[in-house]
Write a protein that holds these residues in place. Structure first.
Motif, short mmCIF file in Angstrom:
data_model
loop_
_atom_site.label_atom_id
_atom_site.label_comp_id
_atom_site.label_asym_id
_atom_site.label_seq_id
_atom_site.Cartn_x
_atom_site.Cartn_y
_atom_site.Cartn_z
N GLU A 1 68.09 39.10 55.31
CA GLU A 1 66.47 38.35 54.54
C GLU A 1 66.50 36.63 54.27
OE1 GLU A 1 64.30 40.90 56.22
OE2 GLU A 1 62.95 41.50 54.34
N LEU A 2 66.95 36.58 53.11
CA LEU A 2 66.68 35.93 52.22
C LEU A 2 67.67 34.29 53.13
CD1 LEU A 2 67.59 36.96 48.66
CD2 LEU A 2 66.07 36.24 50.44
N GLN A 3 68.40 34.60 53.55
CA GLN A 3 69.32 34.07 54.69
C GLN A 3 70.46 33.03 54.08
OE1 GLN A 3 66.70 31.71 56.92
NE2 GLN A 3 65.73 34.08 57.37
N ARG A 4 70.57 33.70 52.85
CA ARG A 4 71.48 33.27 52.22
C ARG A 4 73.20 33.64 52.66
NH1 ARG A 4 71.56 30.67 47.17
NH2 ARG A 4 73.75 31.42 47.26
N PRO A 5 74.22 32.82 53.03
CA PRO A 5 75.64 33.23 53.44
C PRO A 5 75.98 34.89 53.00
CG PRO A 5 75.14 30.68 51.62
CD PRO A 5 74.05 31.78 51.86
N ALA B 1 60.97 27.66 47.85
CA ALA B 1 60.71 29.43 48.31
C ALA B 1 62.21 29.81 48.31
CB ALA B 1 60.01 28.95 50.14
N GLU B 2 63.22 28.67 49.18
CA GLU B 2 64.40 29.26 49.53
C GLU B 2 65.10 30.10 47.88
OE1 GLU B 2 66.81 27.57 52.06
OE2 GLU B 2 68.35 28.47 51.27
N PHE B 3 65.44 29.14 46.89
CA PHE B 3 65.64 29.81 46.00
C PHE B 3 64.48 30.80 44.98
CE2 PHE B 3 67.98 26.48 47.32
CZ PHE B 3 69.97 26.81 46.17
#
Lengths: 408, 631, 243, 101
Positions: free
Chosen positions: A223-227, A257-259
């Motif tokens: 969901e976070l589109q983290r690696p 927003a991402e972090f």
């Protein structure tokens, strides 16, 4: 039930306390984002055997601030093809859910201020979990609209990928949350946290049988589109993902927003599965220990994210979708059924467990078949591709289910 | 032992099911053997049940076995139950017995037929239906069997359905039977309406509350049904045509069993008939008229099976005469003996037909006695028996009937006696033309096939039933001799019909007078036949066209009923149907089509136009609601 | 109709006013926006307004579900279709080709509005009583009340609805599926010839894909990624294939 | 105590009317679809309002079902739209009038 703050009606003190809570939460979140960025850069540097930011402030801790200021003063570009309104709107839509989700996270215990019982969380709605689900489903908009409104093909493709990914993983995430709700019999985050208190064994990780926890962590990462699930910004393919065309302050907002999302979601994991602020405390400064425990647990997860980013390679798109649809959703569904059955009676649990076995083999078989078919199609596609124009080859490889080659 | 009664219809039913499913696989002889075995088993069971019943005291010889509640509609509660009493057992015994013999005979007779298994499917189904008819404990179950035998009769008459005559004969039988069945149905309605039940025992126990007019109506309606089934005036013509079916069928269904169902029904409802003397008179008159009519027609027929058919009609008339005069035992007695000798006659005729290569014209037979000794002798016995020559069974049974008829009215006796003479005469004619005189079959057949024929007695399969039936015809009289300790049937049936029986008060001397009179009548008929037909094959004066055409009754039916109804139908079709109904329907259709053509323009295909329409509708509905809300 | 807000508290009144304004503006926005994406965003706005109103009316669960299902799934689906099909060109709403349609529509719409408002003043008691249980059951949360109702009183409708969802999924898959084409057709040596007879050749190889891939390819088929761009007037490539 | 039901109903009626007008006026199939959703929402709002007014949970349950049905409807509807657009890109509702008599 409900927030004890409003039990005796709303007077000035209550109003002030509420406002203060909001402000504090906002500030804390912003500051922790700043620290998080620094933290991530530092940790990755360490892991890659380099120093990382070290100029601004002690240990380079003000580096993020410096970057922010720089971005603030950069030229604000807008593509000619952009849809102006939506283009401007998108970053805020991305930021908003991250901020709002944090409001339901209990960061500490209960304190008494001016004869008012105050829960250390911005709000405790009775439908907290639904609120979480609602906002996380709304989070798609920022990404999607940003990519689309840029009026450029790479952001669009990145946005489409990202939103498809988010929608896919939302189901698994929701199902694993339902397992928690099933155990706690409540949708309120405060109740969920309270029920986990006093013993590590009461934590939902163990009470729901670890599996929902794992699913939730994986789903949240996607969901976070983290690696390793950050395909939407795969530089080799899509330049920079959905925010390629963004610059200056708007880009900063996306970054923020991402972090912020990362932090919020870590906090949510801690809340739902790891007892939130639960942990041993001392009489000295009684109210502080829960907060510290909460922060500590969250940091562990944050470190985990960074660690994963540094160590795991990016997944392929078909693998991503495979994991989401063919592994996580069936698994969480089956687990949910088992938990619900056990809730009913142990016999039911065994029955459902037994029933899951043939279904598992059926799924395995269908995966096998689909894989074989995909392989056969890959051969055909390869043949057809040789006479296509390069552009379509690119898109086929980006979006096709079958292995696009080169990334194996 | 009485509990085994359900097995009686079950055996042939199983046979029917197995044959219907696997008949083709079982093939030519085996299917027949299976069917025969099933009927034989049924017969054996019947004997067992019979002995069981026999052991009981006469007063308690009534046993009802209820399977289950069939259905319940309001007050109407119908059970599927079997009634075992002397009457039904007598019928069951002779139905299964004769059926067994005829099944056996059929194995030989039908051996060359391509539809061999199907024949036995029908035959078994017929036996089931007949047994349900006989054993049924209420009117509805009897009616079920009644319809069952009707449909089997239809199947079997039209068995060779590729012959147009057979097909239409089946239809004819069906139609005449339907008329009778309507009577039966109405009678049932009336019975239920009056007594609130259809169960025999219940109905009979409640007859006291029913008025005589109702009872007369019920009896007459039931008699209508019986007349249809048993080929009485005016519903008799189908039986002659029914001879299109295979000969065993004629023997079994159209001589021995099914056609006697009407007589059985009349005996069954003897309590009703007893309370409705007017109806009984009608029955007696119709019976005697039919008997005389049938006998006269039979005198002028050439087709051997037609002769036997009219003979059957005549004999059935006799039975109804017996019923009508209240001599139920005599009716049953005559039915039994008639079953034997009429079946024997038919089977004998079948043998002859078989031997003559499907020729049925008695004028083309002759001099077969030496070639077919067994057939000839058994046929002779049958003739003498039906003719009433002592001591054959017919003498006793017919004597009984005539005696009772006389007790009611001398006129009935006179006509009956005349018929008796005729009976002995025409069957003598039939026998003499077939087995005696000159051999006519070789040259008579124009197609030349006759020359190559070598008539001979059929195989044991077919002769065995002949011999058994001949024996039965000879000695069956002993079951009801008019001397007290030997009137077995009388005493046996006493619990059922004893109360309704007409009591005769003749002295022993009078009895002897009657007996001698009967013998004289028989002798008269026989001697006339021998005198006239021993050598000569043609007596045009004795075979008037009027009789050969069966009193022109068929013609009358055709001209008045058939043609009349066709006319009505035609007129209805031309005027009412075509112009009226079709016109209205087509007109309406045209109206709709025209309206559709006009309205088609509304159908623009634009979704938004349709939505506009919806919206308009919404506005109207809301307007209505608003008006309602404020009104 | 009570035209007075006397019974309502100030925060409630303010909330209602804001939410109602959002709803009305959003609804109008859906209808008036020339661009489908803008319409969709306006729809989302309206949905949020309605969700707020739901909360106001003590229907918290429905409010959440409204956001999750409508905003999170349905409108996203709309956006997907809009973006991927490349049909997001502005529609010229200057004139309506169907004569009188617009005027009639406006008239009918206003009539409906007028009638309903009128209805608010009238009374038409039907005598119907509560059938599915009380909404306010002491301190029991709305979710519990509604859940109990749905899984007891409305169990059969619930099950039927689930069946409906499965049917809808199957239907959607069938609709979106592209019929398998023989591979031989795709490997036709003369692309131009194929272009005359059928859809563009880029479709040749995908035999079994979801709407996502399909959409992107349609976008590509329509000769130009520009189709995916906002603000580009409807004057390019596929104009010819329209008609 | 919240705002009286009449206001909610009026609001719902307004939304419904706007949606209906939009459905009739717009030619873009997708926008028409959105207008249908608007109308559904208006109806939902009415249901919820009456549920509160009559203290009957049935109204809310119905809204729940409406939501689910709306989801199913959108899935199929969009499937159809995709199928249509695949044939003729940029088609409006008016272009698809093959069903006329």
């Amino acid at each position: 039930m409900g927030d004890p703050l409003f039990i005796h009606g709303v007077d000035l003190a209550v109003f002030v306390i509420a406002v203060v809570k909001v402000v504090v939460a906002f500030v804390v979140l912003l500051v922790s984002v700043m620290l998080m960025i620094w933290f991530e850069r530092k940790v990755i540097s360490d892991m890659q055997n380099r120093i990382g930011p070290n100029r601004a402030g002690p240990f380079g801790i003000l580096q993020t601030l410096a970057d922010g200021i720089k971005l603030f003063f950069k030229e604000d570009l807008m593509p000619t093809n952009a849809d102006r309104v939506v283009f401007k709107l998108a970053p805020y839509l991305a930021l908003l859910p991250a901020l709002l989700i944090f409001t339901i996270v209990p960061v500490g215990g209960v304190v008494t201020i001016a004869h008012h019982t105050v829960e250390l969380q911005v709000a405790d709605p009775a439908i907290g979990i639904l609120f979480l689900l609602a906002l996380s489903s709304v989070a798609v908009y920022g990404t999607m609209l940003a990519g689309w409104s840029s009026g450029s093909k790479y952001p669009l493709l990145g946005a489409v990928r990202a939103s498809a990914q988010m929608i896919s993983y939302e189901a698994a995430m929701g199902l694993s949350i339902v397992a928690v709700v099933l155990e706690s019999h409540s949708l309120s985050t405060r109740t969920i946290v309270d029920l986990q208190a006093s013993s590590v064994l009461h934590w939902n990780v163990f009470r729901t049988g670890v599996i929902p926890f794992l699913i939730f962590v994986v789903a949240v990462t996607a969901e976070l589109q983290r690696p390793p699930f950050d395909l939407s910004e795969g530089e080799q393919e899509l330049v920079g993902g959905f925010h390629t065309e963004y610059s200056s302050l708007r880009f900063a907002l996306f970054f923020l927003a991402e972090f912020m999302n990362t932090i919020t979601m870590s906090a949510i994991i801690v809340t739902l599965f790891l007892g939130g602020p639960d942990g041993p405390g001392f009489h000295f400064l009684r109210w502080l220990w829960p907060i510290l425990w909460f922060a500590g647990k969250t940091v562990v997860f944050l470190y985990g994210y960074v660690w994963v980013r540094a160590s795991l390679p990016r997944m392929r798109y078909d693998q991503l979708m495979d994991i989401g649809w063919k592994l996580l959703i069936p698994l969480s569904l089956a687990w949910l059924l088992i938990i619900a059955a056990i809730e009913q009676s142990r016999l039911w649990g065994v029955a459902i467990l037994v029933a899951c076995v043939p279904i598992y083999f059926l799924l395995q078989r269908s995966r096998q078949v689909s894989r074989r078919r995909a392989e056969m199609q890959a051969v055909e596609t390869e043949r057809a591709r040789s006479r296509k124009d390069p552009r379509s080859v690119l898109f086929d490889s980006l979006l096709a289910d079958e292995p696009a080659g080169g990334e194996h | 032992m009485l509990g085994a009664v359900f097995l009686i219809p079950l055996f042939p039913f199983v046979g029917f099911l197995v044959l219907a499913a696997l008949g083709r696989k079982l093939g030519n002889p085996r299917a027949g053997w299976l069917a025969t075995a099933m009927v034989l088993a049924s017969f054996v069971t019947t004997v067992i049940v019979f002995t069981g019943l026999f052991e009981r005291s006469p007063a308690s010889r009534s046993y009802t076995q209820t399977w289950y509640s069939w259905f319940t509609v309001d007050r109407l509660h119908v059970t599927a139950s079997l009634l075992v009493d002397p009457l039904s057992m007598t019928m069951a015994l002779f139905v299964t017995g004769v059926s067994t013999l005829i099944h056996l005979y059929s194995i030989g007779y039908m051996s060359h037929d391509e539809q061999f298994p199907k024949f036995f499917v029908y035959l078994n189904l017929f036996v089931v239906s007949m047994l349900i008819l006989v054993l049924g404990g209420n009117f509805l179950l009897t009616f079920l069997g009644w319809e069952g035998v009707g449909v089997c009769s239809y199947f079997l008459i039209s068995f060779w359905f590729d012959r147009p005559s057979a097909a239409s004969a089946g239809k004819k039988a069906m139609i005449f039977n339907r008329i009778g069945d309507a009577g039966f149905l109405l009678a049932m309605f009336l019975i239920f309406e009056r007594t609130g039940s259809l169960q025999y025992t219940t109905v009979f126990s409640r007859l006291g509350h029913v008025g005589t007019p109702s009872l007369t109506a019920i009896a007459l309606l039931l008699f209508l049904g019986a007349a249809g089934k048993s080929a009485q005036l005016p519903l008799y013509p189908w039986l002659a045509d029914a001879m299109e079916g295979p000969t065993p069928v004629s023997a079994l269904i159209h001589a021995a069993t099914m056609v006697t169902a009407g007589v059985y029904l009349m005996c069954r409802v003897a309590p009703i008939l007893h309370l409705a003397p007017d109806a009984a008179h009608v029955v007696a008159i119709v019976g005697v008229a039919t008997a005389f009519l049938g006998a006269t027609i039979a005198c002028a027929q050439n087709d051997i099976k037609k002769i036997l058919a009219y003979s059957t009609i005549s004999q059935l008339g006799y039975m109804f005469l017996a019923v009508g005069v209240g001599a139920y035992v005599a009716a049953i007695f005559l039915m039994l003996t008639h079953a034997f000798y009429k079946a024997l006659l038919f089977l004998g005729a079948g043998s002859v037909i078989h031997a003559m290569g499907d020729e049925q014209d008695t004028k083309r037979f002759g001099a077969l006695a030496r070639l077919m000794p067994i057939t000839s002798i058994t046929f002779l016995i049958a003739w003498l028996s039906i003719g009433g020559v002592p001591p054959f069974s017919g003498f006793w049974s017919k004597g009984d009937v005539l005696e009772n008829a006389y007790a009611m009215s001398p006129l009935l006796y006179v006509v009956g006696a005349l018929t008796a003479v005729l009976t002995a005469y025409y069957l003598g004619r039939c026998y003499l033309l077939t087995f005696r005189g000159k051999q006519r079959w070789a040259e008579a057949r124009r197609d030349g096939k006759g020359a190559g024929l070598h008539p001979h007695d059929p195989s044991w399969l077919m002769t065995l039933p002949l011999v058994v039936l001949a024996a039965a015809s000879t000695v069956a009289g002993i079951i009801n001799l008019p001397i007290h300790p030997f009137d077995l049937l009388q005493r046996w049936l006493d619990p059922v019909v004893g109360a309704q029986l007409r009591q005769l008060h003749f002295s022993v001397g009078t009895e002897w007078v009657f007996a001698i009179g009967d013998a004289v009548l028989a002798a008269l008929g026989v001697s006339i036949a021998i005198g006239l037909w021993r050598r000569v094959a043609e007596h045009p004066a004795l075979e008037p066209v009027f009789l050969r055409r069966a009193w022109y009754i068929d013609w009358a039916y055709d001209s008045f009923v058939a043609r009349g109804s066709t006319e009505v139908a035609q007129v209805t079709f031309d005027d009412v149907e075509t112009k009226g109904i079709d016109g209205a329907v087509n007109g309406f259709g045209g109206l709709v089509a025209a309206a559709g053509r006009r309205l088609r323009t509304v159908q623009t295909g634009y979704v938004r136009n349709y939505a506009l329409g919806l919206m308009g509708g919404l506005v109207l509905i809301l307007a209505y609601v608003v008006v309602r809300a404020f009104a | 109709m009570h035209l007075f807000l006397a019974s309502a508290t100030l925060p409630d009144t303010i909330t209602f006013a804001i939410a109602a304004a959002i709803c009305i503006v959003g609804s109008l926005g859906v209808v008036v926006s020339t661009h489908p994406v803008h319409s969709a965003l306006m729809l989302v706005m309206t949905l949020f307004g309605v969700a707020v109103l739901f909360v106001e009316e003590n229907a918290q669960f429905l409010a959440a579900v409204q956001v999750i299902v409508y905003a999170g799934a349905i409108v996203v689906l709309f956006l997907f279709v809009i973006m991927l099909l490349g049909v997001d060109r502005a529609e010229s709403i200057a004139a309506d080709p169907l004569r009188g349609q617009r005027l009639t529509a406006l008239l009918l719409g206003l009539l409906v509005l007028a009638e309903v408002v009128l209805l608010g003043r009238g009374r038409w008691p039907t005598g119907a009583h509560s059938t599915a249980g009380a909404l306010n059951q002491g301190t029991k949360p709305n979710v519990n009340v509604l859940g109990t109702s749905i899984f007891t009183t409305f169990l059969l409708p619930f099950e039927i609805t689930s069946a409906l969802l499965v049917i809808a999924i199957v239907g959607a898959v069938v609709l979106a599926r592209r019929p398998r084409r023989p591979v031989g057709g795709a490997s036709s040596p003369i692309p131009s010839a194929k272009g005359l007879t059928g859809p563009p050749e880029a479709e040749g190889d995908d035999t079994d894909r979801g709407p996502l891939q399909m959409g992107v390819e349609d976008l590509e088929d329509s000769d130009g990624l520009e189709a995916g761009r906002p603000g580009v007037p409807a004057t390019h490539g596929q104009e010819g294939s329209k008609s | 105590m919240t705002v009286s039901a009449a206001w909610y109903l009026t609001l719902a009626a307004a939304m419904f009317s706007i949606g209906a007008i939009g459905l009739l006026v717009r030619r873009n199939v997708l926008v028409m679809f959105m207008c249908v959703e608007l109308m559904l929402n208006a109806a939902n709002l009415t249901f919820v309002t009456f549920a509160r007014e009559l203290n009957d949970v049935g109204g809310q349950a119905v809204v729940f079902f409406v939501l689910v049905v709306a989801a199913a409807e959108v899935v199929v509807g969009l499937g159809i739209i995709v199928a249509i657009y695949r044939r003729r890109l940029g088609a409006t509702a008016d272009d698809i009038h093959v069903l006329k008599g």
